[in-house]
Every structure is written in C-alpha cells, then in structure tokens.
Motif scaffolding. Sequence first.
Motif, PDB file in Angstrom:
ATOM      1  N   GLY A 119      -4.569 -12.321 -12.532  1.00  0.00           N
ATOM      2  CA  GLY A 119      -3.099 -13.107 -12.965  1.00  0.00           C
ATOM      3  C   GLY A 119      -2.156 -12.733 -11.834  1.00  0.00           C
ATOM      4  N   TYR A 120      -2.466 -12.107 -10.891  1.00  0.00           N
ATOM      5  CA  TYR A 120      -1.577 -11.944  -9.600  1.00  0.00           C
ATOM      6  C   TYR A 120      -1.710 -12.959  -8.830  1.00  0.00           C
ATOM      7  CZ  TYR A 120      -1.410  -6.998 -11.080  1.00  0.00           C
ATOM      8  OH  TYR A 120      -1.198  -6.044 -11.873  1.00  0.00           O
ATOM      9  N   THR A 121      -0.387 -13.323  -7.979  1.00  0.00           N
ATOM     10  CA  THR A 121      -0.295 -14.231  -6.838  1.00  0.00           C
ATOM     11  C   THR A 121      -0.760 -13.516  -5.808  1.00  0.00           C
ATOM     12  OG1 THR A 121       1.235 -15.782  -7.646  1.00  0.00           O
ATOM     13  CG2 THR A 121       0.979 -15.579  -5.376  1.00  0.00           C
ATOM     14  N   VAL A 122      -1.774 -13.796  -4.909  1.00  0.00           N
ATOM     15  CA  VAL A 122      -2.202 -13.200  -3.878  1.00  0.00           C
ATOM     16  C   VAL A 122      -2.148 -13.829  -2.486  1.00  0.00           C
ATOM     17  CG1 VAL A 122      -4.253 -12.156  -2.846  1.00  0.00           C
ATOM     18  CG2 VAL A 122      -4.222 -12.161  -5.239  1.00  0.00           C
ATOM     19  N   LEU A 123      -1.306 -13.194  -1.593  1.00  0.00           N
ATOM     20  CA  LEU A 123      -0.877 -13.558  -0.371  1.00  0.00           C
ATOM     21  C   LEU A 123      -1.727 -12.919   0.873  1.00  0.00           C
ATOM     22  CD1 LEU A 123       2.852 -14.080  -0.578  1.00  0.00           C
ATOM     23  CD2 LEU A 123       0.944 -15.678  -0.963  1.00  0.00           C
ATOM     24  N   GLY A 124      -1.864 -13.358   1.874  1.00  0.00           N
ATOM     25  CA  GLY A 124      -2.369 -12.624   3.261  1.00  0.00           C
ATOM     26  C   GLY A 124      -1.443 -11.779   3.779  1.00  0.00           C
ATOM     27  N   ALA A 125      -1.775 -10.929   4.993  1.00  0.00           N
ATOM     28  CA  ALA A 125      -0.661 -10.048   5.473  1.00  0.00           C
ATOM     29  C   ALA A 125       0.530 -10.918   5.757  1.00  0.00           C
ATOM     30  CB  ALA A 125      -1.542  -9.678   6.763  1.00  0.00           C
ATOM     31  N   GLU A 126       0.641 -11.920   5.995  1.00  0.00           N
ATOM     32  CA  GLU A 126       1.868 -12.963   6.488  1.00  0.00           C
ATOM     33  C   GLU A 126       2.747 -12.716   5.168  1.00  0.00           C
ATOM     34  OE1 GLU A 126      -0.596 -15.667   4.177  1.00  0.00           O
ATOM     35  OE2 GLU A 126      -0.822 -14.323   6.166  1.00  0.00           O
ATOM     36  N   GLY A 127       2.382 -12.313   3.988  1.00  0.00           N
ATOM     37  CA  GLY A 127       3.186 -12.212   3.008  1.00  0.00           C
ATOM     38  C   GLY A 127       3.881 -11.118   2.475  1.00  0.00           C
ATOM     39  N   ALA A 128       3.671 -10.150   3.369  1.00  0.00           N
ATOM     40  CA  ALA A 128       4.227  -8.665   3.097  1.00  0.00           C
ATOM     41  C   ALA A 128       5.306  -8.817   2.588  1.00  0.00           C
ATOM     42  CB  ALA A 128       3.982  -7.711   4.224  1.00  0.00           C
ATOM     43  N   GLY A 129       6.626  -9.824   3.259  1.00  0.00           N
ATOM     44  CA  GLY A 129       7.792  -9.442   2.872  1.00  0.00           C
ATOM     45  C   GLY A 129       8.177 -10.102   1.449  1.00  0.00           C
ATOM     46  N   ARG A 130       7.242 -10.853   0.976  1.00  0.00           N
ATOM     47  CA  ARG A 130       7.459 -11.484  -0.503  1.00  0.00           C
ATOM     48  C   ARG A 130       6.493 -10.591  -1.681  1.00  0.00           C
ATOM     49  NH1 ARG A 130       4.958 -16.991  -0.154  1.00  0.00           N
ATOM     50  NH2 ARG A 130       5.476 -16.928  -2.492  1.00  0.00           N
ATOM     51  N   ALA A 131       5.906  -9.578  -1.040  1.00  0.00           N
ATOM     52  CA  ALA A 131       4.963  -8.993  -2.191  1.00  0.00           C
ATOM     53  C   ALA A 131       5.386  -7.953  -2.937  1.00  0.00           C
ATOM     54  CB  ALA A 131       3.997  -8.551  -1.371  1.00  0.00           C
ATOM     55  N   ASP A 132       5.130  -7.552  -3.961  1.00  0.00           N
ATOM     56  CA  ASP A 132       5.679  -6.486  -4.869  1.00  0.00           C
ATOM     57  C   ASP A 132       4.681  -5.475  -4.726  1.00  0.00           C
ATOM     58  OD1 ASP A 132       7.427  -7.979  -6.789  1.00  0.00           O
ATOM     59  OD2 ASP A 132       5.892  -9.060  -7.157  1.00  0.00           O
ATOM     60  N   TYR A 133       3.319  -5.718  -3.950  1.00  0.00           N
ATOM     61  CA  TYR A 133       2.437  -4.609  -3.934  1.00  0.00           C
ATOM     62  C   TYR A 133       1.413  -5.054  -2.628  1.00  0.00           C
ATOM     63  CZ  TYR A 133       3.293  -4.380  -9.005  1.00  0.00           C
ATOM     64  OH  TYR A 133       3.714  -4.189 -10.143  1.00  0.00           O
ATOM     65  N   ILE A 134       1.206  -4.106  -1.647  1.00  0.00           N
ATOM     66  CA  ILE A 134       0.219  -4.449  -0.660  1.00  0.00           C
ATOM     67  C   ILE A 134      -0.929  -3.610  -0.850  1.00  0.00           C
ATOM     68  CG2 ILE A 134       0.159  -4.277   1.880  1.00  0.00           C
ATOM     69  CD1 ILE A 134       3.201  -4.342   2.192  1.00  0.00           C
ATOM     70  N   LEU A 135      -2.157  -4.413  -0.912  1.00  0.00           N
ATOM     71  CA  LEU A 135      -3.179  -3.860  -0.862  1.00  0.00           C
ATOM     72  C   LEU A 135      -3.894  -3.642   0.600  1.00  0.00           C
ATOM     73  CD1 LEU A 135      -5.742  -2.645  -2.757  1.00  0.00           C
ATOM     74  CD2 LEU A 135      -6.697  -5.148  -2.591  1.00  0.00           C
TER      75      LEU A 135
END
Length: 264
Positions: free
Chosen positions: A25-41
Amino acid sequence: MEKIFCVVGRDARQLAAAQALRREGYTVLGAEGAGRADYILLPMPLEAEAADLARILRAAKPGTLALGGRVSEPVRQAAGAAGVELVDYFLRPELACLNAVPTAEGCLALLMQLRSRTIWESDFLILGYGRIGRAVARRLTLLGGRVTVAARSAEQRACARAAGCHGVPLTALKRVLPNFDAVVNTIPAPVLGRPQLECLPRGALIVDLASRPGGTDFAAARALDLHAEHALSLPARCAPETAGELVAHTVVTILQEREGRTTP
C-alpha cells in the motif's frame, strides 16, 4: 494518510522490494523522489559511493527515515550530516534467518556448477554451524551428501550429529581436511590459512560464504591450485525476487513496530 517510499538502486533485489512495498500500500518513487518521501530504502550492502548517497540523503525532508543493509561508516556519517535517521535492517535476526535459505540454495547451485560430481554420495566439510551452516548442511544431507561439520562449540557439533552429520572440532581441521575436495566456510574469521589449505587435495573447491574479508586466504589458495570462491551476496545473485521481498517485509515490520502496531 498514504506513505511514500523512495527506493534507491535499480538492481533486481531493489526492484522486487519496490514491488512488494507497493503491494503493502505504499507509494514508491525512485531516487529522484527523496525530497517527497517519508522513508528511503537504500540498497544492501550499503557500501556505495558515499557522495552519491549523501546527495540523496540531503534532499530528504526533516523526519525522513532511511533504511539500509550492512551500512558502512561513511554512509552512516553522511546520514548523520544530512540529519536523517538511518536504520540497518540487516541487523534484524528474522532477516538473517530467512536470508539463510537463498544463501544455502545459491551455495548448492555453485557446488553443482563448479564440481563434476553429484551432491549425492559426495563428502562435504562445512565450517561453522550457525544459521547458514545449518541451512547448507540440511540441504546437502537431504540430497544424499555426506556432511561433516567443524565447529568450535560442542553444542553445535552435537546439533550437527543430531541432524545426521558428523561433528568435529575446529582444532581437528588439519587432520580431516585431506579427506575433502569440497569445503563450505561460513565462519567470518580466518580459519583456512595456508597451513590448513596445504592439507586439502589439489584442485579442491572452497565456497566461502562469510562476509568480507571471508575466512579463506584466497591468495594462498590460488598458489596451491585450489579453487576458492568468495560467494558474496548470494540471495541477490541467485534469488533477487525472494531477497527483495524479504527486505521489504523486514522494513515494513520495522515501521509497524515503530508505530506500535503488530506484524500479521
């Protein structure tokens, strides 16, 4: 509120982890989405160029949680400088336990690929009887291999015997090594130095599953005409989809625990 994961890295394990996180159920972005993310994997092992990761971490918003595996000190420092909390998910015992399965299967694949005999009715020496040693020994035994386990602990040697293997102390290595042309090391300490390697038959195969730098003197092995394979990151190499799903499940469990929820 829907949470966003930024998944850094595009190898098969990271892509599988991203798919598993989407199913959760998470929205998943690539590295370019770091500024919008709650979590970084972040990937595992986390030894990549610290400058690149530092740039991604600096882009994170305040309160972002980063999760990586086998975190190196330069990356940990980069996270601290960026004000990002960094959790090493590889320290979780459940992940280490489950990762033993693809590691053991990958080890068997190497043994079958690099030897000219069946596992059935072959003799194998396994050094160490932790999670990975047990997983490898069990599978070799089920396939008809004759397994001897060398371990420091008398309890581990007894457990190996109870599982149908032979057990010998590590102090007996020089005595037993001449009887084996296939050795699997799982001990992350120097156990196969030149004096021990000289006891092996010429052309013997060593599959070293221990983390860097391994437990084998690889230069000495080459000089002695032994085939020593340092088989690192077997889950990612041999079963990346399974490995990615295991990582995703582990990080979801970490997040649920931090939020006070139980894992199903």
